[in-house]
Design a protein around this motif. Structure first.
Motif, PDB file in Angstrom:
ATOM      1  N   ASP A 142       0.849  -1.199   0.000  1.00 41.83           N
ATOM      2  CA  ASP A 142       0.000   0.000   0.000  1.00 41.83           C
ATOM      3  C   ASP A 142       0.880   1.243   0.000  1.00 41.83           C
ATOM      4  N   GLY A 143       1.619   1.422  -1.097  1.00 42.35           N
ATOM      5  CA  GLY A 143       2.542   2.536  -1.200  1.00 42.35           C
ATOM      6  C   GLY A 143       1.858   3.881  -1.101  1.00 42.35           C
ATOM      7  N   ALA A 144       0.641   3.989  -1.644  1.00 38.05           N
ATOM      8  CA  ALA A 144      -0.088   5.253  -1.609  1.00 38.05           C
ATOM      9  C   ALA A 144      -0.367   5.686  -0.172  1.00 38.05           C
ATOM     10  N   ALA A 145      -0.700   4.719   0.685  1.00 35.65           N
ATOM     11  CA  ALA A 145      -0.978   5.036   2.087  1.00 35.65           C
ATOM     12  C   ALA A 145       0.284   5.516   2.802  1.00 35.65           C
ATOM     13  N   TRP A 146       1.421   4.877   2.485  1.00 39.14           N
ATOM     14  CA  TRP A 146       2.677   5.297   3.105  1.00 39.14           C
ATOM     15  C   TRP A 146       3.074   6.710   2.656  1.00 39.14           C
ATOM     16  N   ILE A 147       2.852   7.005   1.372  1.00 40.55           N
ATOM     17  CA  ILE A 147       3.141   8.349   0.869  1.00 40.55           C
ATOM     18  C   ILE A 147       2.275   9.386   1.572  1.00 40.55           C
ATOM     19  N   GLN A 148       0.982   9.090   1.695  1.00 41.96           N
ATOM     20  CA  GLN A 148       0.070  10.021   2.348  1.00 41.96           C
ATOM     21  C   GLN A 148       0.418  10.195   3.823  1.00 41.96           C
ATOM     22  N   PHE A 149       0.860   9.111   4.455  1.00 51.32           N
ATOM     23  CA  PHE A 149       1.195   9.149   5.884  1.00 51.32           C
ATOM     24  C   PHE A 149       2.406  10.037   6.148  1.00 51.32           C
ATOM     25  N   TYR A 150       3.474   9.812   5.414  1.00 43.68           N
ATOM     26  CA  TYR A 150       4.711  10.548   5.670  1.00 43.68           C
ATOM     27  C   TYR A 150       4.663  11.990   5.161  1.00 43.68           C
ATOM     28  N   PHE A 151       4.082  12.194   3.981  1.00 38.92           N
ATOM     29  CA  PHE A 151       4.115  13.525   3.386  1.00 38.92           C
ATOM     30  C   PHE A 151       2.970  14.425   3.846  1.00 38.92           C
ATOM     31  N   SER A 152       2.309  14.009   4.912  1.00 36.26           N
ATOM     32  CA  SER A 152       1.347  14.910   5.561  1.00 36.26           C
ATOM     33  C   SER A 152       1.986  15.568   6.776  1.00 36.26           C
ATOM     34  N   LYS A 153       3.261  15.217   7.053  1.00 39.72           N
ATOM     35  CA  LYS A 153       3.981  15.761   8.205  1.00 39.72           C
ATOM     36  C   LYS A 153       4.928  16.871   7.730  1.00 39.72           C
ATOM     37  N   PRO A 154       4.748  18.100   8.215  1.00 37.19           N
ATOM     38  CA  PRO A 154       5.557  19.242   7.742  1.00 37.19           C
ATOM     39  C   PRO A 154       7.063  19.027   7.845  1.00 37.19           C
ATOM     40  N   LEU A 155       7.544  18.494   8.960  1.00 35.81           N
ATOM     41  CA  LEU A 155       8.982  18.311   9.139  1.00 35.81           C
ATOM     42  C   LEU A 155       9.553  17.356   8.104  1.00 35.81           C
ATOM     43  N   ILE A 156       8.855  16.270   7.862  1.00 39.51           N
ATOM     44  CA  ILE A 156       9.324  15.295   6.876  1.00 39.51           C
ATOM     45  C   ILE A 156       9.299  15.902   5.479  1.00 39.51           C
ATOM     46  N   VAL A 157       8.279  16.694   5.186  1.00 39.31           N
ATOM     47  CA  VAL A 157       8.195  17.372   3.886  1.00 39.31           C
ATOM     48  C   VAL A 157       9.411  18.274   3.688  1.00 39.31           C
ATOM     49  N   VAL A 158       9.755  19.059   4.704  1.00 32.89           N
ATOM     50  CA  VAL A 158      10.903  19.957   4.619  1.00 32.89           C
ATOM     51  C   VAL A 158      12.196  19.174   4.434  1.00 32.89           C
ATOM     52  N   LEU A 159      12.363  18.093   5.187  1.00 37.90           N
ATOM     53  CA  LEU A 159      13.580  17.279   5.082  1.00 37.90           C
ATOM     54  C   LEU A 159      13.727  16.683   3.683  1.00 37.90           C
ATOM     55  N   TYR A 160      12.623  16.211   3.119  1.00 41.26           N
ATOM     56  CA  TYR A 160      12.679  15.638   1.771  1.00 41.26           C
ATOM     57  C   TYR A 160      12.992  16.707   0.733  1.00 41.26           C
ATOM     58  N   LEU A 161      12.437  17.893   0.887  1.00 40.44           N
ATOM     59  CA  LEU A 161      12.707  18.958  -0.078  1.00 40.44           C
ATOM     60  C   LEU A 161      14.175  19.392  -0.008  1.00 40.44           C
ATOM     61  N   ILE A 162      14.734  19.441   1.198  1.00 39.35           N
ATOM     62  CA  ILE A 162      16.165  19.738   1.337  1.00 39.35           C
ATOM     63  C   ILE A 162      16.985  18.666   0.634  1.00 39.35           C
ATOM     64  N   TRP A 163      16.575  17.429   0.808  1.00 38.30           N
ATOM     65  CA  TRP A 163      17.243  16.306   0.151  1.00 38.30           C
ATOM     66  C   TRP A 163      17.196  16.452  -1.365  1.00 38.30           C
ATOM     67  N   PHE A 164      16.035  16.801  -1.885  1.00 37.80           N
ATOM     68  CA  PHE A 164      15.881  16.952  -3.337  1.00 37.80           C
ATOM     69  C   PHE A 164      16.739  18.094  -3.875  1.00 37.80           C
ATOM     70  N   VAL A 165      16.833  19.180  -3.113  1.00 39.76           N
ATOM     71  CA  VAL A 165      17.681  20.304  -3.535  1.00 39.76           C
ATOM     72  C   VAL A 165      19.141  19.855  -3.606  1.00 39.76           C
ATOM     73  N   ALA A 166      19.584  19.092  -2.597  1.00 41.72           N
ATOM     74  CA  ALA A 166      20.955  18.581  -2.591  1.00 41.72           C
ATOM     75  C   ALA A 166      21.192  17.660  -3.782  1.00 41.72           C
ATOM     76  N   ILE A 167      20.200  16.832  -4.105  1.00 40.70           N
ATOM     77  CA  ILE A 167      20.311  15.943  -5.270  1.00 40.70           C
ATOM     78  C   ILE A 167      20.424  16.771  -6.538  1.00 40.70           C
ATOM     79  N   TRP A 168      19.640  17.850  -6.622  1.00 44.84           N
ATOM     80  CA  TRP A 168      19.690  18.700  -7.815  1.00 44.84           C
ATOM     81  C   TRP A 168      21.091  19.271  -8.009  1.00 44.84           C
ATOM     82  N   PHE A 169      21.653  19.845  -6.958  1.00 47.55           N
ATOM     83  CA  PHE A 169      22.999  20.409  -7.063  1.00 47.55           C
ATOM     84  C   PHE A 169      24.028  19.328  -7.376  1.00 47.55           C
ATOM     85  N   HIS A 170      23.889  18.185  -6.731  1.00 46.20           N
ATOM     86  CA  HIS A 170      24.836  17.082  -6.929  1.00 46.20           C
ATOM     87  C   HIS A 170      24.796  16.601  -8.382  1.00 46.20           C
TER      88      HIS A 170
END
Length: 222
Positions: A142-170
């Motif tokens: 149930d990947g959709a449920a896990w996505i909805q669970f984690y990405f409804s949390k502001p802190l986790i959203v911010v951490l993932y976006l920081i990660w994506f920015v680092a990936i972009w630069f890398h």
């Protein structure tokens, strides 16, 4: 001999890096399905699951990532040692040297930390849980449920976006640098590869980031 060894290490790191870029494109495309249909995304998760081809693909991916990280670290340490005290000088960085090129080590560390976070959230709760028969809050497929669970949390959203920015630069530096190492480095094509690198990197960033942001916005509307 040492020069040949260094070139060989750069080639291994470049090939493994390009392999990981292809995986990111595939993974990003798969994740975008969740934005349009949770049922379709779960069907993809179930199709992959712990089937033999998914397990082999995961093993190959893990090997590629480990090889890339090890060789990147070795080459970085060799370069720092070769520069010696010069790296502590106050000389201005040449304009032709990208910021990402000067900070690949710290970017790589952020990428690795983000990867650990991501694996603990999804791979551990999905593929690994299915392999060992563990029970969690949601079913392993149930990947959709896990996505909805984690990405409804502001802190986790911010951490993932920081990660994506680092990936972009890398990737913005690593992609075309890998192409150059392989040998496609004539002036005309290097300019084109830099452009292609920026486009591919930005597509990957926007694809992953849109899943996180859209899921979070949806959670606010519920």
């Amino acid at each position: 001999m040492s020069n040949l060894s260094s070139i060989g290490k750069k080639l291994v790191m470049s090939v493994s890096g390009l392999f990981l870029v292809l995986f990111l494109l595939f993974h990003m495309s798969m994740n975008l399905v969740a934005v349009f249909s949770g049922e379709a995304y779960n069907a993809v998760c179930e199709f992959l699951g712990t089937n033999w081809y998914a397990l082999i693909g995961t093993a190959v991916l893990a090997l590629g990532a480990i090889v890339h990280i090890i060789y990147a670290f070795i080459l970085t340490m060799q370069n720092r040692k070769a520069r010696g005290v010069e790296r502590y000088s106050n000389q201005a960085t040449p304009k032709t040297v990208e910021w990402a090129s000067q900070n690949m080590l710290i970017l790589g560390i952020i990428v690795c930390l983000g990867l650990v976070l991501h694996l603990s959230h999804f791979w551990y709760k999905m593929m690994f849980a299915e392999l060992v028969g563990a029970t969690n809050q949601f079913a392993p497929t149930d990947g959709a449920a896990w996505i909805q669970f984690y990405f409804s949390k502001p802190l986790i959203v911010v951490l993932y976006l920081i990660w994506f920015v680092a990936i972009w630069f890398h990737l913005s530096h690593g992609f075309w640098s890998a192409i150059q190492t392989i040998g496609w480095n004539n002036k005309i094509w290097m300019d084109r590869w830099r452009c292609i690198s920026n486009i591919v990197t930005t597509v990957i960033f926007l694809g992953f980031a849109s899943v996180v942001i859209i899921t979070y916005i949806k959670s606010l509307c519920c």
